[in-house]
Design a protein around this motif. Sequence first.
Motif, PDB file in Angstrom:
ATOM      1  N   VAL A  43      35.543  23.305  43.043  1.00  9.34           N
ATOM      2  CA  VAL A  43      34.124  23.373  43.379  1.00  9.34           C
ATOM      3  C   VAL A  43      33.351  24.177  42.343  1.00  9.34           C
ATOM      4  O   VAL A  43      32.228  23.834  41.992  1.00  9.34           O
ATOM      5  N   TYR A  44      33.945  25.222  41.807  1.00  9.73           N
ATOM      6  CA  TYR A  44      33.272  26.055  40.808  1.00  9.73           C
ATOM      7  C   TYR A  44      32.730  25.206  39.657  1.00  9.73           C
ATOM      8  O   TYR A  44      31.615  25.393  39.204  1.00  9.73           O
ATOM      9  N   PHE A  45      33.533  24.278  39.165  1.00 11.91           N
ATOM     10  CA  PHE A  45      33.122  23.464  38.033  1.00 11.91           C
ATOM     11  C   PHE A  45      32.057  22.449  38.422  1.00 11.91           C
ATOM     12  O   PHE A  45      31.279  22.017  37.581  1.00 11.91           O
ATOM     13  N   LEU A  46      32.014  22.072  39.694  1.00 10.43           N
ATOM     14  CA  LEU A  46      30.986  21.134  40.148  1.00 10.43           C
ATOM     15  C   LEU A  46      29.618  21.809  40.208  1.00 10.43           C
ATOM     16  O   LEU A  46      28.598  21.158  40.119  1.00 10.43           O
ATOM     17  N   ARG A  47      29.592  23.145  40.368  1.00 11.79           N
ATOM     18  CA  ARG A  47      28.335  23.882  40.453  1.00 11.79           C
ATOM     19  C   ARG A  47      27.837  24.328  39.081  1.00 11.79           C
ATOM     20  O   ARG A  47      26.766  24.897  38.968  1.00 11.79           O
ATOM     21  N   ASN A  48      28.644  24.156  38.052  1.00 14.99           N
ATOM     22  CA  ASN A  48      28.312  24.626  36.719  1.00 14.99           C
ATOM     23  C   ASN A  48      28.280  23.453  35.742  1.00 14.99           C
ATOM     24  O   ASN A  48      28.897  22.427  35.987  1.00 14.99           O
ATOM     25  N   PRO A  49      27.587  23.625  34.633  1.00 19.99           N
ATOM     26  CA  PRO A  49      27.514  22.528  33.660  1.00 19.99           C
ATOM     27  C   PRO A  49      28.899  22.085  33.208  1.00 19.99           C
ATOM     28  O   PRO A  49      29.777  22.903  32.998  1.00 19.99           O
ATOM     29  N   HIS A  50      29.069  20.806  33.080  1.00 16.25           N
ATOM     30  CA  HIS A  50      30.351  20.259  32.627  1.00 16.25           C
ATOM     31  C   HIS A  50      30.379  20.239  31.103  1.00 16.25           C
ATOM     32  O   HIS A  50      29.365  20.091  30.446  1.00 16.25           O
ATOM     33  N   HIS A  51      31.549  20.387  30.586  1.00 14.48           N
ATOM     34  CA  HIS A  51      31.786  20.339  29.156  1.00 14.48           C
ATOM     35  C   HIS A  51      32.869  19.300  28.905  1.00 14.48           C
ATOM     36  O   HIS A  51      33.670  19.004  29.774  1.00 14.48           O
ATOM     37  N   ALA A  52      32.929  18.774  27.701  1.00 17.41           N
ATOM     38  CA  ALA A  52      34.015  17.852  27.360  1.00 17.41           C
ATOM     39  C   ALA A  52      35.330  18.612  27.269  1.00 17.41           C
ATOM     40  O   ALA A  52      36.386  18.086  27.605  1.00 17.41           O
ATOM     41  N   CYS A  87      40.278  36.088  24.744  1.00 15.58           N
ATOM     42  CA  CYS A  87      39.481  35.563  25.865  1.00 15.58           C
ATOM     43  C   CYS A  87      39.246  36.662  26.884  1.00 15.58           C
ATOM     44  O   CYS A  87      39.931  37.675  26.900  1.00 15.58           O
ATOM     45  N   LYS A  88      38.289  36.419  27.759  1.00 14.61           N
ATOM     46  CA  LYS A  88      38.067  37.360  28.864  1.00 14.61           C
ATOM     47  C   LYS A  88      38.199  36.622  30.186  1.00 14.61           C
ATOM     48  O   LYS A  88      37.937  35.412  30.282  1.00 14.61           O
ATOM     49  N   LEU A  89      38.598  37.365  31.191  1.00 13.17           N
ATOM     50  CA  LEU A  89      38.769  36.811  32.530  1.00 13.17           C
ATOM     51  C   LEU A  89      37.407  36.658  33.195  1.00 13.17           C
ATOM     52  O   LEU A  89      36.603  37.593  33.191  1.00 13.17           O
ATOM     53  N   GLU A  90      37.141  35.487  33.726  1.00  6.46           N
ATOM     54  CA  GLU A  90      35.913  35.215  34.477  1.00  6.46           C
ATOM     55  C   GLU A  90      36.242  35.424  35.956  1.00  6.46           C
ATOM     56  O   GLU A  90      36.853  34.565  36.593  1.00  6.46           O
ATOM     57  N   TRP A  91      35.866  36.582  36.478  1.00  8.96           N
ATOM     58  CA  TRP A  91      36.315  36.988  37.814  1.00  8.96           C
ATOM     59  C   TRP A  91      35.849  36.046  38.921  1.00  8.96           C
ATOM     60  O   TRP A  91      36.605  35.749  39.840  1.00  8.96           O
ATOM     61  N   ASP A  92      34.602  35.565  38.867  1.00  8.56           N
ATOM     62  CA  ASP A  92      34.131  34.671  39.930  1.00  8.56           C
ATOM     63  C   ASP A  92      34.926  33.386  39.953  1.00  8.56           C
ATOM     64  O   ASP A  92      35.299  32.878  41.017  1.00  8.56           O
ATOM     65  N   LEU A  93      35.267  32.847  38.789  1.00 11.14           N
ATOM     66  CA  LEU A  93      36.096  31.656  38.728  1.00 11.14           C
ATOM     67  C   LEU A  93      37.512  31.962  39.194  1.00 11.14           C
ATOM     68  O   LEU A  93      38.099  31.173  39.950  1.00 11.14           O
ATOM     69  N   PHE A  94      38.056  33.089  38.781  1.00  9.49           N
ATOM     70  CA  PHE A  94      39.401  33.465  39.190  1.00  9.49           C
ATOM     71  C   PHE A  94      39.528  33.496  40.716  1.00  9.49           C
ATOM     72  O   PHE A  94      40.438  32.906  41.284  1.00  9.49           O
ATOM     73  N   ALA A  96      37.613  32.062  42.900  1.00 12.38           N
ATOM     74  CA  ALA A  96      37.421  30.702  43.444  1.00 12.38           C
ATOM     75  C   ALA A  96      38.710  29.900  43.335  1.00 12.38           C
ATOM     76  O   ALA A  96      39.027  29.098  44.220  1.00 12.38           O
ATOM     77  N   LEU A  97      39.467  30.108  42.272  1.00 13.29           N
ATOM     78  CA  LEU A  97      40.703  29.343  42.059  1.00 13.29           C
ATOM     79  C   LEU A  97      41.859  29.828  42.931  1.00 13.29           C
ATOM     80  O   LEU A  97      42.692  29.016  43.363  1.00 13.29           O
ATOM     81  N   VAL A  98      41.939  31.121  43.173  1.00 12.46           N
ATOM     82  CA  VAL A  98      43.088  31.640  43.926  1.00 12.46           C
ATOM     83  C   VAL A  98      42.827  31.732  45.421  1.00 12.46           C
ATOM     84  O   VAL A  98      43.753  31.979  46.190  1.00 12.46           O
ATOM     85  N   SER A  99      41.603  31.509  45.860  1.00  9.85           N
ATOM     86  CA  SER A  99      41.336  31.610  47.310  1.00  9.85           C
ATOM     87  C   SER A  99      41.486  30.268  47.997  1.00  9.85           C
ATOM     88  O   SER A  99      41.593  29.248  47.430  1.00  9.85           O
TER      89      SER A  99
END
Length: 99
Positions: A43-52, A87-94, A96-99
């Motif tokens: 869902v996180y990626f659906l709420r944010n701009p998509h990249h190739a 790289c740096k850890l994106e906490w909000d994405l992290f 979202a992925l582990v919950s």
Amino acid sequence: MLIGSQAAKYYFPDFWREANDVDIMCEVHPGNLPGIEFVECPVYFLRNPHHAIIPKDHLYTLKMSHIFWNHKWYKHFSDLLFMSKRCKLEWDLFFALVS
């Protein structure tokens, strides 16, 4: 969106290992294509701009979310060690992925 080791090779030509396949994250599964693994788009990626190609910090964060899995643990850990200073850890994405 390209993810996995192919994306890592794009950002880091000196990435420590060769890619064995192509990992694609998409909203809709396009069917069976040989040598391509499809991953359901969180869902996180659906709420944010998509990249190739997944942004490198998102790739690192996605890898970090895999560290809790028993499957291919050493590969994921080695990838994280390689990427940790780049790289740096994106906490909000992290979370979202582990919950």
